[in-house]
Each structure stands twice: as structure tokens, then as C-alpha cells.
Design an enzyme around this catalytic site. Structure first.
Site, mmCIF file in Angstrom:
data_model
loop_
_atom_site.group_PDB
_atom_site.id
_atom_site.type_symbol
_atom_site.label_atom_id
_atom_site.label_comp_id
_atom_site.label_asym_id
_atom_site.label_seq_id
_atom_site.Cartn_x
_atom_site.Cartn_y
_atom_site.Cartn_z
ATOM 1 N N HIS A 1 0.836 -1.208 0.000
ATOM 2 C CA HIS A 1 0.000 0.000 0.000
ATOM 3 C C HIS A 1 0.870 1.256 0.000
ATOM 4 C CE1 HIS A 1 -3.322 -2.668 1.208
ATOM 5 N NE2 HIS A 1 -4.114 -1.727 0.730
ATOM 6 N N LYS B 1 -0.601 5.019 4.441
ATOM 7 C CA LYS B 1 -1.502 4.091 5.148
ATOM 8 C C LYS B 1 -1.025 3.892 6.576
ATOM 9 C CE LYS B 1 -3.853 -0.358 4.815
ATOM 10 N NZ LYS B 1 -5.155 0.233 5.148
#
Ligand code: NAD
Length: 262
Positions: free
Chosen positions: A149, A153
Site C-alpha cells: 500500500h 496508510k
């Protein structure tokens, strides 16, 4: 009459994607937008005719369902406010604590609530596939999940990676908490049979990639999903919002919304 949707976190990546996706639907419309007090977006128009506010209670009173992709604390507070109003909810925030989950459970006793770590159609198909693969291959095939990600995040492993790993545990018919291994560091010893590993990679602007590996002897199965736009999560969340209004109180997931047998 179109469904009135209150979006939480309109200044966030997902909040913006939800507002954008709503423009493509005529069965619902964004009527309210709530961000945290002090957010730069408060007082500005975030969707046609919708000014962002921090007045959560008033916004919930004026809508049929709220869509929440924010942060664990605000998801808990929103669930508490929605419980008082029996308001339907679509919740996509990940990294929730047991306290946050309890607040959602309280809401689900009085209102219909869809909760999903991932609202994309593709990932929900992957959840079914990995469970089936794990059931057929069994614990002799080493199962590992790797997720990647973007660098902003906050939680790890991703909620989707956990959902995939739990689906594998279901396929193995074991309790996930007894076999999980989240990342490895130091002298961890040989890999025990039946362990389910989850590893997290962070960097750049990656929207979300998940790969489930099943390592056999001299062969390997990989089941992967790669998201290239947040629009898929936003579209799925709005599909859930249109579906959930009018349902009996309870906690539902995306498989219910999509009509898949779980
Ligand atoms: P982000 O940081 O870009 O946005 C979060 C937003 O929440 C911000 O706008 C922030 O101001 C707002 N917020 C914070 N406190 C608030 C409060 N009290 N009231 C209202 N708004 C508040 O994060 P993001 O990338 O949009 O992700 C948000 C969450 O959604 C994360 O938990 C992420 O993991 C999750 N997510 C889930 C899915 C899914 O399909 N389920 C997909 C993508 C992201």
C-alpha cells in the site's frame, strides 16, 4: 425519492472518491458531509449544494445512511451517534480495535450495517477463491499473504490482507489466531506446518495490492488482486449504501450485498 447519503471524511482520499462516485448514480445523492472539527474542508462546498460541517448528529438526522472511511476513533464515535438515531451505515475504516468493533455491534443491534475491509468486487471474489484453494490444497501448502500500500496508510497488515488470511484459515478449518504470523524478524526458526503468514510493504502511491501464495513441493499457486483506482471501493460502498437502507438491523458484509453465498 433518492437515498440521502452522509459522507464522513470528505477531505480524505476515500471520502473524495465516494463523492465522485455518487455523481454517477441517480438512486442516491450526497446530502451531508462531516469531517473532524478543524479540518480545512469545514465550511466549504464538497459536493453540489453540500457544505462540510463537523455537526455529526445533525447530519445523521438529515440522511438515510452514512458512509464511513475515516479512522478508528471517528468510526467508533460515529457508530455511537448513529446508534441513538438507528441510522443505517456503510463502514470501510480498517485497523479497528475491539472497542470500535463493540460500538459497531451496538449499532448493528438497532440498524442495518455493512462492514467490509474491502468493497471491491474483485477482492470479494478473491476471498472466495482463496478459501476454496486452501480447502483443496490443505496446510501442507504453505500459505502466505503479501500486501502493498501507499506510504500514508496507517494500519498494518491491511484489513484486506487479514480478511484473505482469515479466509485461508477457514479453508483449513482452523482458528486464525492460533496459526497467524504477522511479518518475521530475527531467529524465528523453521516455518511450522499450517502457519499463515502476512507481510506488509509500504511505499509510493500504491492503492492496494494483495497476493495470496500457496507454496507446494515444486509448484506454487498465486491468487492476486491489484487495485488501480479508489473508485472501485467507492462504487462498492455506494452499492452497499443503496442496498442497506430498509434492511432489518444486523451486521452484513459485501458478500451479502453482492448476493454471493458465503
Ligand atoms: P485519509 O487519511 O485520506 O482520510 C481520512 C479522513 O477522515 C480525513 O478526511 C479526516 O479528516 C477524516 N476524519 C478524521 N476524523 C474524523 C471525524 N471525527 N469525523 C469525520 N471525519 C474524520 O484516509 P483514506 O485513505 O481515505 O482511508 C480511510 C480509511 O478507509 C482507512 O482506514 C483505510 O484503510 C480505509 N479504506 C478502506 C477501504 C475499503 O474498501 N474498505 C478502501 C480504502 C481505504
Amino acid at each position: 425519492m433518492s437515498i440521502r447519503v452522509c459522507v464522513l471524511g470528505p477531505s480524505g482520499r476515500m471520502g473524495r472518491a465516494v463523492i465522485e462516485a455518487a455523481a454517477a448514480r441517480d438512486d442516491l445523492r450526497i446530502t451531508n458531509a462531516v469531517d473532524r472539527a478543524g479540518a480545512h474542508v469545514i465550511g466549504s462546498e464538497v459536493a453540489p449544494g453540500v457544505t462540510a460541517t463537523s455537526e455529526l448528529g445533525l447530519a445523521l438526522d438529515a440522511s438515510d445512511v452514512y458512509v464511513d472511511f475515516t479512522a478508528p476513533d471517528s468510526t467508533r464515535m460515529a457508530a455511537q451517534a448513529a446508534t441513538l438515531r438507528k441510522r443505517a451505515a456503510v463502514i470501510g475504516t480498517t485497523g479497528l480495535s475491539p472497542d470500535d468493533e463493540r460500538a459497531i455491534a451496538d449499532l448493528a443491534r438497532v440498524a442495518p450495517v455493512v462492514v467490509a475491509a474491502n468493497f471491491s468486487l474483485g477482492v470479494n471474489v478473491v476471498l472466495g477463491l482463496v478459501r476454496q484453494a486452501a480447502r483443496i490444497l490443505g496446510p501442507d501448502w504453505d500459505a502466505e499473504v503479501v500486501e502493498t500500500h501507499h506510504k500514508a496508510k496507517r494500519d498494518a497488515p491491511s484489513g484486506t490482507a487479514l480478511a484473505i488470511a482469515k479466509a485461508i484459515a477457514k479453508g483449513h478449518d482452523v482458528d486464525y489466531d492460533k496459526v497467524k504470523r504477522h511479518t518475521r524478524d530475527g531467529d524465528v526458526g523453521p516455518r511450522p506446518r499450517g502457519e499463515i503468514g502476512v507481510s506488509s510493504v509500504r511505499g509510493g502511491d500504491v492503492i492496494g495490492e494483495h497476493v495470496a501464495y500457496f507454496f507446494g513441493a515444486a509448484e506454487r499457486v498465486e491468487i492476486a488482486h491489484r487495485a488501480t483506482s479508489r473508485g472501485i471501493f467507492a462504487a462498492g460502498a455506494l452499492r452497499a449504501a443503496a442496498w442497506v437502507v430498509g434492511k432489518p438491523p444486523g451486521r452484513y458484509d459485501m458478500l451479502d450485498v453482492l448476493g454471493f453465498a458465503s
